[in-house]
Design a protein around this motif. Structure first.
Motif, short mmCIF file in Angstrom:
data_model
loop_
_atom_site.label_atom_id
_atom_site.label_comp_id
_atom_site.label_asym_id
_atom_site.label_seq_id
_atom_site.Cartn_x
_atom_site.Cartn_y
_atom_site.Cartn_z
N VAL A 6 0.86 -1.18 0.00
CA VAL A 6 0.00 0.00 0.00
C VAL A 6 0.89 1.23 0.00
O VAL A 6 1.67 1.43 0.93
CB VAL A 6 -0.93 0.03 1.23
CG1 VAL A 6 -1.82 1.28 1.17
CG2 VAL A 6 -1.78 -1.22 1.31
N ASP A 7 0.79 2.01 -1.05
CA ASP A 7 1.58 3.25 -1.15
C ASP A 7 0.80 4.24 -2.00
O ASP A 7 0.24 3.88 -3.04
CB ASP A 7 2.94 2.98 -1.79
CG ASP A 7 3.93 4.13 -1.57
OD1 ASP A 7 3.58 5.27 -1.94
OD2 ASP A 7 5.00 3.89 -1.02
N HIS A 8 0.76 5.50 -1.55
CA HIS A 8 -0.03 6.49 -2.29
C HIS A 8 0.68 6.99 -3.54
O HIS A 8 0.11 7.73 -4.32
CB HIS A 8 -0.39 7.68 -1.38
CG HIS A 8 0.78 8.52 -0.95
ND1 HIS A 8 1.83 8.03 -0.20
CD2 HIS A 8 1.06 9.83 -1.17
CE1 HIS A 8 2.69 9.00 0.02
NE2 HIS A 8 2.25 10.11 -0.56
N HIS A 9 1.95 6.55 -3.76
CA HIS A 9 2.68 6.91 -4.97
C HIS A 9 2.81 5.69 -5.87
O HIS A 9 3.55 4.74 -5.54
CB HIS A 9 4.09 7.42 -4.64
CG HIS A 9 4.12 8.82 -4.11
ND1 HIS A 9 4.86 9.19 -3.01
CD2 HIS A 9 3.48 9.94 -4.53
CE1 HIS A 9 4.68 10.48 -2.78
NE2 HIS A 9 3.85 10.96 -3.68
N SER A 32 -2.09 -1.43 -3.86
CA SER A 32 -3.16 -0.44 -3.77
C SER A 32 -2.56 0.89 -3.33
O SER A 32 -1.54 0.93 -2.64
CB SER A 32 -4.23 -0.89 -2.77
OG SER A 32 -5.25 0.10 -2.65
N THR A 33 -3.21 1.97 -3.74
CA THR A 33 -2.80 3.29 -3.27
C THR A 33 -3.58 3.68 -2.02
O THR A 33 -3.36 4.75 -1.47
CB THR A 33 -3.02 4.35 -4.36
OG1 THR A 33 -4.40 4.33 -4.75
CG2 THR A 33 -2.14 4.08 -5.57
N ASP A 34 -4.47 2.79 -1.57
CA ASP A 34 -5.32 3.10 -0.42
C ASP A 34 -5.53 1.85 0.42
O ASP A 34 -5.90 0.80 -0.09
CB ASP A 34 -6.67 3.63 -0.90
CG ASP A 34 -7.60 3.92 0.27
OD1 ASP A 34 -8.52 3.12 0.50
OD2 ASP A 34 -7.39 4.94 0.94
N ASP A 52 2.82 2.05 3.49
CA ASP A 52 3.27 3.43 3.58
C ASP A 52 2.37 4.15 4.60
O ASP A 52 1.17 3.87 4.67
CB ASP A 52 3.15 4.08 2.21
CG ASP A 52 3.55 5.54 2.22
OD1 ASP A 52 4.35 5.95 3.08
OD2 ASP A 52 3.06 6.29 1.36
N GLN A 54 1.28 7.06 4.50
CA GLN A 54 0.31 7.89 3.81
C GLN A 54 -0.64 6.99 3.01
O GLN A 54 -0.21 6.23 2.17
CB GLN A 54 1.00 8.86 2.85
CG GLN A 54 1.74 9.99 3.51
CD GLN A 54 0.82 11.13 3.92
OE1 GLN A 54 -0.36 11.14 3.59
NE2 GLN A 54 1.37 12.10 4.64
N SER A 55 -1.92 7.06 3.31
CA SER A 55 -2.90 6.26 2.57
C SER A 55 -4.21 7.02 2.49
O SER A 55 -4.73 7.48 3.52
CB SER A 55 -3.13 4.91 3.25
OG SER A 55 -4.12 4.17 2.59
N GLY A 56 -4.73 7.17 1.28
CA GLY A 56 -5.99 7.89 1.12
C GLY A 56 -5.91 9.33 1.55
O GLY A 56 -6.90 9.92 2.00
N GLY A 57 -4.72 9.92 1.41
CA GLY A 57 -4.56 11.34 1.74
C GLY A 57 -4.37 11.62 3.22
O GLY A 57 -4.42 12.78 3.64
#
Length: 229
Positions: A6-9, A32-34, A52, A54-57
């Motif tokens: 899971v990483d927002h990038h 997934s980014t979230d 990560d 940072q997830s989902g902003g």
């Protein structure tokens, strides 16, 4: 061993994917980014989640403890490598903490050891442990630390007793005292694996001190009294 990332990038996910592709013992099952999206899809076959912060902003520090309580193995990797952040995530139950500037070697080893329920201390985390001055680190005596170190080297308590030239009962007392000290500060460690994780987290025992077999401690067995041996 199955891994989910899971990483927002998206670019970071692709970089992690390429590192995992060169390691036959690890298989990337999903990305997934979230975090919420990943969990909604169901991850029953995943051994480790590489997460990560940072997830989902938003930061998902609160989710780490929730995941770990549910039995999920979590390895955190983050741009925020402050000691306070790293240690708070260990206390929340994360098996390892990686900085995003760490090498592929540390990245892969952290996932492999986490999948086997063993702690791993990469450079960023080691620095955080050394710098930590928190009062919740137990004050183990030299004999207690020696007994733990030998026991973690896959020795039986009888072997530790012979090495230390004391009785097996005395060795058990040293180990039990260490457990009591952790319980008193609100960080119980009822099993051998849990006690090893605590000792490494606190810098009381360093992996290098335990020799080549240290990463493969003998399986935890339960005696008739329920004691982890």
């Amino acid at each position: 061993m199955g891994v989910a990332i899971v990483d927002h990038h998206p670019m970071m996910i692709e970089g992690a994917r390429s590192w995992l592709a060169a390691e036959p013992r690890l298989t990337l099952l999903s990305t997934s980014t979230d975090l919420e999206t990943l969990l909604a899809d169901g991850q029953s076959s995943v051994d480790v989640i590489l997460l990560d912060l940072q997830s989902g902003g938003r930061l998902v520090i609160d989710k780490v403890a929730e995941l770990c309580r549910a039995g999920t193995r979590v390895v955190i990797y983050s741009e925020d490598t402050s000691p306070a952040t790293a240690l708070s995530l260990l206390d929340a139950g994360a098996i390892a903490f990686l900085g995003k500037n760490e090498s592929r070697e540390h990245f892969v080893q952290a996932l492999l050891t986490a999948a086997n329920d063993r702690p791993y201390v990469p450079p960023v985390l080691a620095g955080a442990i050394v710098a930590d001055q928190s009062p919740d680190r137990p004050d183990l005596s030299p004999k207690e630390r020696e007994a733990l170190l030998l026991w973690f080297q896959s020795m039986s308590k009888a072997s530790v007793a012979r090495r230390m030239q004391v009785s097996e009962h005395t060795v058990k007392q040293y180990i039990d005292r260490a457990r009591i000290k952790y319980t008193r500060i609100g960080r119980p460690a009822a099993t051998k694996k849990a006690l090893l994780a605590r000792a490494i987290e606190d810098g009381l025992v360093h992996p290098d001190e335990m020799g080549p077999d240290a990463r493969h401690t003998e399986p935890i067995k339960q005696s008739s009294q329920g004691e982890a041996t």
